[in-house]
Design a protein around this motif. Structure first.
Motif, mmCIF file in Angstrom:
data_model
loop_
_atom_site.group_PDB
_atom_site.id
_atom_site.type_symbol
_atom_site.label_atom_id
_atom_site.label_comp_id
_atom_site.label_asym_id
_atom_site.label_seq_id
_atom_site.Cartn_x
_atom_site.Cartn_y
_atom_site.Cartn_z
ATOM 1 N N GLY A 7 28.104 23.079 -9.733
ATOM 2 C CA GLY A 7 29.109 23.192 -11.029
ATOM 3 C C GLY A 7 28.637 23.767 -11.549
ATOM 4 O O GLY A 7 27.259 24.181 -12.225
ATOM 5 N N GLY A 8 29.243 24.834 -12.522
ATOM 6 C CA GLY A 8 27.995 25.487 -13.444
ATOM 7 C C GLY A 8 29.095 25.105 -15.422
ATOM 8 O O GLY A 8 30.439 25.198 -15.327
ATOM 9 N N PHE A 9 28.333 24.444 -16.687
ATOM 10 C CA PHE A 9 30.022 24.496 -17.141
ATOM 11 C C PHE A 9 28.323 24.728 -18.638
ATOM 12 O O PHE A 9 27.069 23.538 -18.540
ATOM 13 N N LEU A 10 27.986 25.739 -19.279
ATOM 14 C CA LEU A 10 27.235 26.363 -20.281
ATOM 15 C C LEU A 10 27.735 26.615 -21.824
ATOM 16 O O LEU A 10 28.424 26.835 -21.739
ATOM 17 N N HIS A 11 26.874 26.489 -22.024
ATOM 18 C CA HIS A 11 27.240 26.497 -23.899
ATOM 19 C C HIS A 11 26.306 26.293 -24.536
ATOM 20 O O HIS A 11 25.036 24.712 -24.307
ATOM 21 N N GLU A 12 25.748 27.122 -25.653
ATOM 22 C CA GLU A 12 24.915 26.681 -26.614
ATOM 23 C C GLU A 12 24.730 26.399 -28.169
ATOM 24 O O GLU A 12 25.975 27.474 -28.416
ATOM 25 N N THR A 13 25.078 25.262 -28.358
ATOM 26 C CA THR A 13 25.767 24.857 -29.815
ATOM 27 C C THR A 13 24.361 24.959 -31.372
ATOM 28 O O THR A 13 24.437 24.489 -31.654
ATOM 29 N N ASN A 14 25.494 25.740 -32.050
ATOM 30 C CA ASN A 14 24.917 25.854 -33.473
ATOM 31 C C ASN A 14 25.289 24.753 -34.284
ATOM 32 O O ASN A 14 27.262 25.354 -34.668
ATOM 33 N N THR A 15 25.773 23.724 -35.048
ATOM 34 C CA THR A 15 25.825 22.953 -35.251
ATOM 35 C C THR A 15 25.736 23.636 -37.052
ATOM 36 O O THR A 15 27.539 23.015 -37.396
ATOM 37 N N PHE A 16 25.685 24.383 -37.434
ATOM 38 C CA PHE A 16 25.385 25.217 -38.222
ATOM 39 C C PHE A 16 26.727 26.251 -38.615
ATOM 40 O O PHE A 16 26.932 27.007 -39.449
ATOM 41 N N ALA A 17 27.176 26.586 -37.796
ATOM 42 C CA ALA A 17 27.710 28.195 -37.296
ATOM 43 C C ALA A 17 28.988 27.680 -37.503
ATOM 44 O O ALA A 17 29.886 26.862 -37.568
ATOM 45 N N PRO A 18 29.907 29.061 -37.862
ATOM 46 C CA PRO A 18 31.376 28.385 -38.400
ATOM 47 C C PRO A 18 32.605 28.387 -37.933
ATOM 48 O O PRO A 18 33.163 28.122 -37.985
ATOM 49 N N THR A 19 32.432 28.530 -35.992
ATOM 50 C CA THR A 19 33.326 28.561 -35.013
ATOM 51 C C THR A 19 33.300 27.894 -34.006
ATOM 52 O O THR A 19 32.420 27.662 -33.897
ATOM 53 N N LYS A 20 33.969 26.591 -33.823
ATOM 54 C CA LYS A 20 33.808 26.375 -32.891
ATOM 55 C C LYS A 20 34.452 27.040 -31.011
ATOM 56 O O LYS A 20 34.321 27.646 -31.270
ATOM 57 N N ALA A 21 33.770 25.833 -30.037
ATOM 58 C CA ALA A 21 34.140 26.707 -28.726
ATOM 59 C C ALA A 21 35.392 25.754 -28.520
ATOM 60 O O ALA A 21 35.498 24.623 -27.546
ATOM 61 N N THR A 22 36.712 26.794 -27.623
ATOM 62 C CA THR A 22 37.605 25.634 -27.589
ATOM 63 C C THR A 22 37.821 26.612 -25.953
ATOM 64 O O THR A 22 37.218 27.132 -25.092
ATOM 65 N N PHE A 23 38.333 25.630 -25.265
ATOM 66 C CA PHE A 23 39.070 25.607 -23.991
ATOM 67 C C PHE A 23 39.310 27.185 -23.295
ATOM 68 O O PHE A 23 38.842 27.477 -22.391
ATOM 69 N N ALA A 24 39.895 27.204 -24.377
ATOM 70 C CA ALA A 24 40.143 29.238 -24.266
ATOM 71 C C ALA A 24 39.091 30.169 -24.489
ATOM 72 O O ALA A 24 39.419 31.132 -23.905
ATOM 73 N N HIS A 79 29.742 23.338 -31.944
ATOM 74 C CA HIS A 79 30.524 22.456 -31.405
ATOM 75 C C HIS A 79 32.107 22.525 -30.044
ATOM 76 O O HIS A 79 32.607 23.095 -30.939
ATOM 77 N N VAL A 80 31.737 22.362 -29.320
ATOM 78 C CA VAL A 80 32.277 22.573 -28.295
ATOM 79 C C VAL A 80 33.270 21.220 -28.516
ATOM 80 O O VAL A 80 32.873 20.112 -29.063
ATOM 81 N N THR A 81 34.315 21.770 -28.399
ATOM 82 C CA THR A 81 35.765 20.734 -28.712
ATOM 83 C C THR A 81 35.697 19.551 -27.564
ATOM 84 O O THR A 81 36.073 20.569 -26.301
ATOM 85 N N GLU A 82 36.300 18.623 -28.367
ATOM 86 C CA GLU A 82 36.443 17.354 -27.198
ATOM 87 C C GLU A 82 37.095 18.015 -25.902
ATOM 88 O O GLU A 82 37.184 17.858 -24.975
ATOM 89 N N ASP A 83 38.759 18.784 -26.639
ATOM 90 C CA ASP A 83 39.262 18.821 -25.348
ATOM 91 C C ASP A 83 38.840 19.534 -24.715
ATOM 92 O O ASP A 83 39.185 19.253 -23.004
ATOM 93 N N ALA A 84 38.137 20.762 -24.602
ATOM 94 C CA ALA A 84 37.558 21.649 -23.839
ATOM 95 C C ALA A 84 36.622 20.605 -23.131
ATOM 96 O O ALA A 84 36.628 20.591 -21.825
ATOM 97 N N PHE A 85 35.720 20.363 -23.707
ATOM 98 C CA PHE A 85 34.605 19.544 -23.064
ATOM 99 C C PHE A 85 35.233 18.368 -21.998
ATOM 100 O O PHE A 85 35.035 18.136 -20.337
ATOM 101 N N GLU A 86 36.702 17.366 -22.009
ATOM 102 C CA GLU A 86 36.651 16.821 -21.024
ATOM 103 C C GLU A 86 37.936 17.358 -20.203
ATOM 104 O O GLU A 86 37.209 16.895 -19.257
ATOM 105 N N ARG A 87 38.536 18.293 -20.742
ATOM 106 C CA ARG A 87 38.787 18.856 -19.854
ATOM 107 C C ARG A 87 38.385 20.106 -18.566
ATOM 108 O O ARG A 87 38.317 19.254 -16.777
ATOM 109 N N ILE A 88 37.418 20.090 -18.463
ATOM 110 C CA ILE A 88 35.615 20.872 -17.882
ATOM 111 C C ILE A 88 34.710 20.031 -17.405
ATOM 112 O O ILE A 88 35.302 20.005 -15.941
#
Length: 501
Positions: A7-24, A79-88
């Motif tokens: 499996g694969g699940f990739l995200h590079e998180t900039n905690t200072f960035a303006p927009t979060k990563a959603t499931f979409a 940040h990756v949203t909690e919803d996206a993380f848990e679903r994936i």
């Protein structure tokens, strides 16, 4: 038949960035292949520059049976949203649990994922997978060169193996390296000793490029230290924009004995620390950089190429700041720049049509201090549906989906505008809207280093400029609050001291 869940699940998180990563965002991919599940994973993950694709190729050659779970990635962001993380992760872990008896598990992860509810996304993924497969099933993981590796990640995996190139032209090769390591584990049925070291200073991404000194030499030495006694050794310079305890560079080695692993890890740490002075270089201001590029272009036979490094969507930027565009227009440069992510402006350009003029408030919508929309009148030169293939070394033939897009012109400056964001790391990202990059005097790419894989061969000179953006070129300027005490905020920079409460 050897049975391996993947499996694969990739995200590079900039905690200072303006927009979060959603499931979409993971469903779309944003430069990664769109989300796939089950058997479709093995159809998509072939012959492209992705770790999982390289592993699939090697598994075929070895005659292994693969049980695919889920594969997805999203553009770097907050940040990756909690919803996206848990679903994936639920799909991934449940798929592994339902696979029946397994000989091994391989996962393609990034290594720098922070979620709304977890500092260490990958550590949690590996903890849950280990809980399902037990302690005796080998678990091997490919990681990005920018991984912020944590003790928990090291504890739960039998091996972590990181890319060795930046630009990342070896993602698929790293997947193949994981397959070779896994074959060794399956043959010997013996776990390897682990050594893990965290370095004492942050390294800005602009100075992590493996085409250049000192990083190139470090990786050459690292490869030379691998042997039967130390089957794999990795150096991850880290992603220096994640405000948590384990952010930063690390070295991790796997040896037949603990002494083997320790010696290899310590040798690389000593080499890296000896080059602390060298992880730095020249950064230009927008006007200074553009004027210098214009002067160089007078006698150049190839484009002068500038990295708009602080709005790199590959490091969490929204790819919509306007500082470099303003400097190009202000200095009357002949240039092309992109990609500015602005679905509203792209839609307006399509409505207006090719050859018309349209007044837009372009970009500047992510709320970056010192940046704002650029309100001007542009000529619409070309329109595109945003679908094309990026054949260069970084994207490696991926099918891109940038959404409705346009080439706009103001003065002698052409601007690529899209409805989805992805790092400008392939010449096709100009050509898909009718701009031939090799014919431009100056190119300004929203990227830090990945663009070099495809653009260095056509460049007279490369430069780095710092206009307002989410990823400061100087890591010491970020408002850190949660790093481990004592780590230096840049090479030879101040040590971090937690703020008093």
């Amino acid at each position: 038949m050897t049975r391996i869940a993947v499996g694969g699940f990739l995200h590079e998180t900039n905690t200072f960035a303006p927009t979060k990563a959603t499931f979409a965002d993971f469903q779309h991919g944003g430069g990664w292949p769109a989300m796939t599940e089950g058997a479709d994973v093995l159809k998509v993950m072939r012959r492209i520059n992705v770790g999982l694709a390289g592993f699939v190729d090697a598994a075929d050659a070895n005659g292994w049976g693969l049980i695919p779970t889920i594969a997805c990635g999203a553009s770097p962001s907050a940040h990756v949203t909690e919803d996206a993380f848990e679903r994936i992760v639920t799909v991934m872990v449940d798929g592994i649990a339902a696979a029946g008896p397994l000989d091994a598990v391989y996962l393609d992860l990034h290594g720098a994922m922070v979620t709304e509810h977890l500092d260490d996304g990958e550590g949690e993924i590996l903890r849950r997978v280990r809980g399902v497969i037990g302690k005796n099933v080998p678990l091997v993981v490919s990681l990005d060169l920018h991984a912020n590796v944590t003790p928990e990640m090291v504890a739960h995996a039998d091996a972590l193996i990181a890319y060795r190139t930046y630009p990342h032209v070896d993602m698929a090769e790293t997947g193949r390296a994981c397959a070779r390591h896994l074959a060794l584990l399956l043959k010997t049925r013996q776990p390897l000793a682990k050594a893990f070291r965290q370095l004492p200073f942050l390294i800005a991404i602009s100075w992590q490029c493996t085409n250049d000194f000192p990083t190139k030499g470090i990786y050459d030495k690292l490869a030379a230290l691998e042997s039967d006694a130390v089957p794999t050794l990795s150096f991850a310079p880290g992603f220096p924009a994640a405000d948590f305890h384990d952010c930063g560079p690390s070295v991790f080695a796997y040896g037949v004995t603990q002494d083997d692993a320790d010696r290899a890890a310590d040798a690389i740490v000593k080499l890296i620390e000896s080059h602390e002075d060298d992880f730095d270089g020249k950064i230009w201001s927008p006007d200074e950089g553009i004027r210098h590029a214009m002067e160089l272009a007078k006698s150049a036979t190839k484009p002068i190429i500038i990295a708009d490094t602080q709005d790199n969507p590959g490091a969490g930027g929204d790819s919509d700041t306007t500082g470099m565009l303003r400097a190009l227009v202000r200095n009357k440069a002949s240039a092309a720049t992109g990609v500015i992510y602005d679905p509203v402006s792209a839609k307006a350009a399509h409505a207006a049509g090719v050859g018309t003029t349209v007044t837009l408030s372009l970009g500047g919508k992510s709320g970056i201090p010192g940046d704002e929309p650029y309100t001007e009148t542009f000529i619409v030169e070309k329109l595109s549906d945003g679908r094309f293939v990026a054949p260069g070394p970084y994207y490696g033939g991926r099918e891109m989906e940038m959404g409705p897009s346009a080439a706009l012109r103001i003065g002698d400056v052409r601007v690529v505008v899209s409805s989805h964001k992805a790092q400008l790391a392939d010449q096709a990202m100009y050509r898909y809207v009718g701009i031939e990059p090799t014919e431009q005097a100056i190119l300004v790419n929203k990227s830090s280093v990945h663009f070099r894989a495809d653009f260095e061969p056509i460049a007279e000179k490369l430069m780095i400029c710092a206009a307002p953006g989410a990823m400061p070129a100087d890591t010491a300027t970020l408002p850190w609050t949660r790093l481990r005490p004592g780590i230096r905020l840049k090479p030879n920079g101040p040590a971090f001291n937690p703020p008093s409460r």
